[in-house]
Design a protein around this motif. Structure first.
Motif, PDB file in Angstrom:
ATOM      1  N   PHE A  33       2.522   7.788 -11.425  1.00 44.42           N
ATOM      2  CA  PHE A  33       2.520   6.456 -12.017  1.00 44.42           C
ATOM      3  C   PHE A  33       1.208   5.735 -11.725  1.00 44.42           C
ATOM      4  O   PHE A  33       0.540   6.021 -10.732  1.00 44.42           O
ATOM      5  N   LYS A  34       0.899   4.773 -12.567  1.00 46.87           N
ATOM      6  CA  LYS A  34      -0.207   3.851 -12.314  1.00 46.87           C
ATOM      7  C   LYS A  34       0.437   2.498 -12.016  1.00 46.87           C
ATOM      8  O   LYS A  34       1.262   2.012 -12.802  1.00 46.87           O
ATOM      9  N   VAL A  35       0.076   1.909 -10.881  1.00 43.13           N
ATOM     10  CA  VAL A  35       0.600   0.590 -10.531  1.00 43.13           C
ATOM     11  C   VAL A  35      -0.265  -0.450 -11.238  1.00 43.13           C
ATOM     12  O   VAL A  35      -1.463  -0.544 -10.988  1.00 43.13           O
ATOM     13  N   GLY A  76       0.810  -1.217   0.000  1.00 41.48           N
ATOM     14  CA  GLY A  76       0.000   0.000   0.000  1.00 41.48           C
ATOM     15  C   GLY A  76       0.840   1.262   0.000  1.00 41.48           C
ATOM     16  O   GLY A  76       0.552   2.211  -0.745  1.00 41.48           O
ATOM     17  N   ARG A  77       1.878   1.292   0.814  1.00 43.50           N
ATOM     18  CA  ARG A  77       2.726   2.490   0.877  1.00 43.50           C
ATOM     19  C   ARG A  77       3.469   2.704  -0.438  1.00 43.50           C
ATOM     20  O   ARG A  77       3.589   3.838  -0.910  1.00 43.50           O
ATOM     21  N   LEU A  78       3.988   1.640  -1.037  1.00 40.08           N
ATOM     22  CA  LEU A  78       4.683   1.790  -2.314  1.00 40.08           C
ATOM     23  C   LEU A  78       3.711   2.280  -3.384  1.00 40.08           C
ATOM     24  O   LEU A  78       4.047   3.171  -4.173  1.00 40.08           O
ATOM     25  N   LYS A  79       2.506   1.736  -3.412  1.00 39.02           N
ATOM     26  CA  LYS A  79       1.498   2.192  -4.381  1.00 39.02           C
ATOM     27  C   LYS A  79       1.206   3.673  -4.197  1.00 39.02           C
ATOM     28  O   LYS A  79       1.137   4.429  -5.170  1.00 39.02           O
ATOM     29  N   GLU A  80       1.015   4.098  -2.950  1.00 41.87           N
ATOM     30  CA  GLU A  80       0.730   5.516  -2.669  1.00 41.87           C
ATOM     31  C   GLU A  80       1.853   6.408  -3.192  1.00 41.87           C
ATOM     32  O   GLU A  80       1.584   7.442  -3.814  1.00 41.87           O
ATOM     33  N   GLU A  81       3.097   6.032  -2.926  1.00 38.54           N
ATOM     34  CA  GLU A  81       4.228   6.857  -3.367  1.00 38.54           C
ATOM     35  C   GLU A  81       4.310   6.906  -4.893  1.00 38.54           C
ATOM     36  O   GLU A  81       4.564   7.964  -5.469  1.00 38.54           O
ATOM     37  N   LYS A  86      -0.654 -13.260  -6.573  1.00 42.96           N
ATOM     38  CA  LYS A  86       0.195 -12.388  -5.761  1.00 42.96           C
ATOM     39  C   LYS A  86       0.421 -13.037  -4.401  1.00 42.96           C
ATOM     40  O   LYS A  86      -0.447 -13.735  -3.886  1.00 42.96           O
ATOM     41  N   LEU A  87       1.562 -12.770  -3.819  1.00 46.66           N
ATOM     42  CA  LEU A  87       1.895 -13.347  -2.522  1.00 46.66           C
ATOM     43  C   LEU A  87       1.506 -12.382  -1.400  1.00 46.66           C
ATOM     44  O   LEU A  87       1.690 -11.173  -1.529  1.00 46.66           O
ATOM     45  N   PRO A  88       0.964 -12.900  -0.297  1.00 42.92           N
ATOM     46  CA  PRO A  88       0.479 -12.029   0.788  1.00 42.92           C
ATOM     47  C   PRO A  88       1.568 -11.512   1.727  1.00 42.92           C
ATOM     48  O   PRO A  88       1.308 -10.645   2.555  1.00 42.92           O
ATOM     49  N   PHE A  89       2.774 -12.016   1.614  1.00 40.59           N
ATOM     50  CA  PHE A  89       3.876 -11.575   2.468  1.00 40.59           C
ATOM     51  C   PHE A  89       5.188 -11.936   1.804  1.00 40.59           C
ATOM     52  O   PHE A  89       5.230 -12.752   0.882  1.00 40.59           O
ATOM     53  N   GLY A  90       6.248 -11.322   2.274  1.00 35.51           N
ATOM     54  CA  GLY A  90       7.592 -11.582   1.781  1.00 35.51           C
ATOM     55  C   GLY A  90       8.522 -10.562   2.389  1.00 35.51           C
ATOM     56  O   GLY A  90       8.095  -9.663   3.117  1.00 35.51           O
ATOM     57  N   THR A  91       9.792 -10.660   2.093  1.00 43.16           N
ATOM     58  CA  THR A  91      10.742  -9.699   2.637  1.00 43.16           C
ATOM     59  C   THR A  91      10.959  -8.511   1.715  1.00 43.16           C
ATOM     60  O   THR A  91      11.632  -7.555   2.085  1.00 43.16           O
ATOM     61  N   SER A  92      10.377  -8.547   0.516  1.00 44.21           N
ATOM     62  CA  SER A  92      10.470  -7.445  -0.445  1.00 44.21           C
ATOM     63  C   SER A  92       9.129  -7.234  -1.132  1.00 44.21           C
ATOM     64  O   SER A  92       8.270  -8.115  -1.131  1.00 44.21           O
ATOM     65  N   VAL A  93       8.999  -6.052  -1.727  1.00 35.69           N
ATOM     66  CA  VAL A  93       7.824  -5.686  -2.525  1.00 35.69           C
ATOM     67  C   VAL A  93       8.313  -5.392  -3.933  1.00 35.69           C
ATOM     68  O   VAL A  93       9.370  -4.780  -4.113  1.00 35.69           O
ATOM     69  N   VAL A  94       7.548  -5.822  -4.919  1.00 38.95           N
ATOM     70  CA  VAL A  94       7.831  -5.478  -6.306  1.00 38.95           C
ATOM     71  C   VAL A  94       6.577  -4.841  -6.896  1.00 38.95           C
ATOM     72  O   VAL A  94       5.462  -5.269  -6.604  1.00 38.95           O
ATOM     73  N   ALA A  95       6.775  -3.805  -7.698  1.00 39.63           N
ATOM     74  CA  ALA A  95       5.666  -3.158  -8.390  1.00 39.63           C
ATOM     75  C   ALA A  95       6.059  -2.911  -9.836  1.00 39.63           C
ATOM     76  O   ALA A  95       7.196  -2.525 -10.122  1.00 39.63           O
ATOM     77  N   VAL A  96       5.117  -3.141 -10.735  1.00 40.11           N
ATOM     78  CA  VAL A  96       5.262  -2.782 -12.131  1.00 40.11           C
ATOM     79  C   VAL A  96       4.376  -1.562 -12.336  1.00 40.11           C
ATOM     80  O   VAL A  96       3.184  -1.597 -11.984  1.00 40.11           O
ATOM     81  N   VAL A  97       4.968  -0.495 -12.822  1.00 39.46           N
ATOM     82  CA  VAL A  97       4.238   0.773 -12.967  1.00 39.46           C
ATOM     83  C   VAL A  97       4.304   1.249 -14.398  1.00 39.46           C
ATOM     84  O   VAL A  97       5.192   0.850 -15.166  1.00 39.46           O
ATOM     85  N   THR A  98       3.371   2.117 -14.744  1.00 35.40           N
ATOM     86  CA  THR A  98       3.371   2.741 -16.050  1.00 35.40           C
ATOM     87  C   THR A  98       3.083   4.233 -15.878  1.00 35.40           C
ATOM     88  O   THR A  98       2.533   4.643 -14.855  1.00 35.40           O
ATOM     89  N   THR A  99       3.488   5.002 -16.853  1.00 40.58           N
ATOM     90  CA  THR A  99       3.224   6.426 -16.759  1.00 40.58           C
ATOM     91  C   THR A  99       1.739   6.680 -16.921  1.00 40.58           C
ATOM     92  O   THR A  99       1.055   6.006 -17.672  1.00 40.58           O
ATOM     93  N   ALA A 100       1.262   7.632 -16.155  1.00 41.51           N
ATOM     94  CA  ALA A 100      -0.144   8.020 -16.206  1.00 41.51           C
ATOM     95  C   ALA A 100      -0.195   9.539 -16.272  1.00 41.51           C
ATOM     96  O   ALA A 100       0.721  10.224 -15.806  1.00 41.51           O
TER      97      ALA A 100
END
Length: 167
Positions: free
Chosen positions: A83-85, A72-77, A151-165
């Protein structure tokens, strides 16, 4: 100097990768905005960051991390920078139980026995036996297959694929 003054040609780059950088910055929004401005329309990027503030440890502090992220925090930033996640997930889920145990329980026990534990530079990247490294690589390979399905509900890292919006 990612937070300093630097420029990239606007609307020029079709693709970017930011791997484990944002957690080091006082103001990650500034970098994300600069990258967004440099992306060509429809540009795409991959961003990774460490996950879960509950896992923040001496390792993070020594590496210069300011924070860890939730999805959620990465998406917000990313969205605040324009960007669009399009996809996101946690990853390294197989390492999460070990990391949680190490950071929440074992580390406290070791610090109680050795108050200088946090300053010990030799523990930053300990060597692991070859068989354990092979097992972890295999688990990573399995996880990559799972990420193609869900998608995985937990892990030690977050990955996001974003595109310009459009802002």
């Amino acid at each position: 100097d990612l937070e300093g003054t630097w420029s990239l040609k606007k609307n020029n780059y079709p693709f970017f990768i930011i791997l484990d950088v944002l957690e080091h910055l006082e103001n990650p929004h500034s970098l994300l905005e600069k990258v967004h401005d440099a992306c060509a329309p429809g540009g795409i990027g991959i961003i990774t960051v460490p996950a879960f503030n509950s896992l923040f440890s001496d390792w993070d502090a020594r590496l210069g991390h300011k924070r860890r992220y939730s999805i959620g925090r990465l998406k917000e930033e990313c969205e605040a920078a324009g960007f669009k996640v399009v996809w996101s997930s946690y990853f390294f889920s197989y390492a999460f139980p070990m990391a949680y145990l190490e950071r929440r329980w074992l580390r406290r026990f070791r610090k109680a026995k050795n108050p200088d534990f946090a300053a010990d530079k030799d523990i930053l990247f300990p060597r692991i036996p070859g068989f354990l490294n092979a097992a972890l690589r295999f688990l990573g390979w399995l996880e990559m297959g799972l990420l193609r399905i869900f998608k995985l509900p937990f892990g030690t890292s977050v990955v996001a694929v974003v595109t310009t919006a459009v802002r």
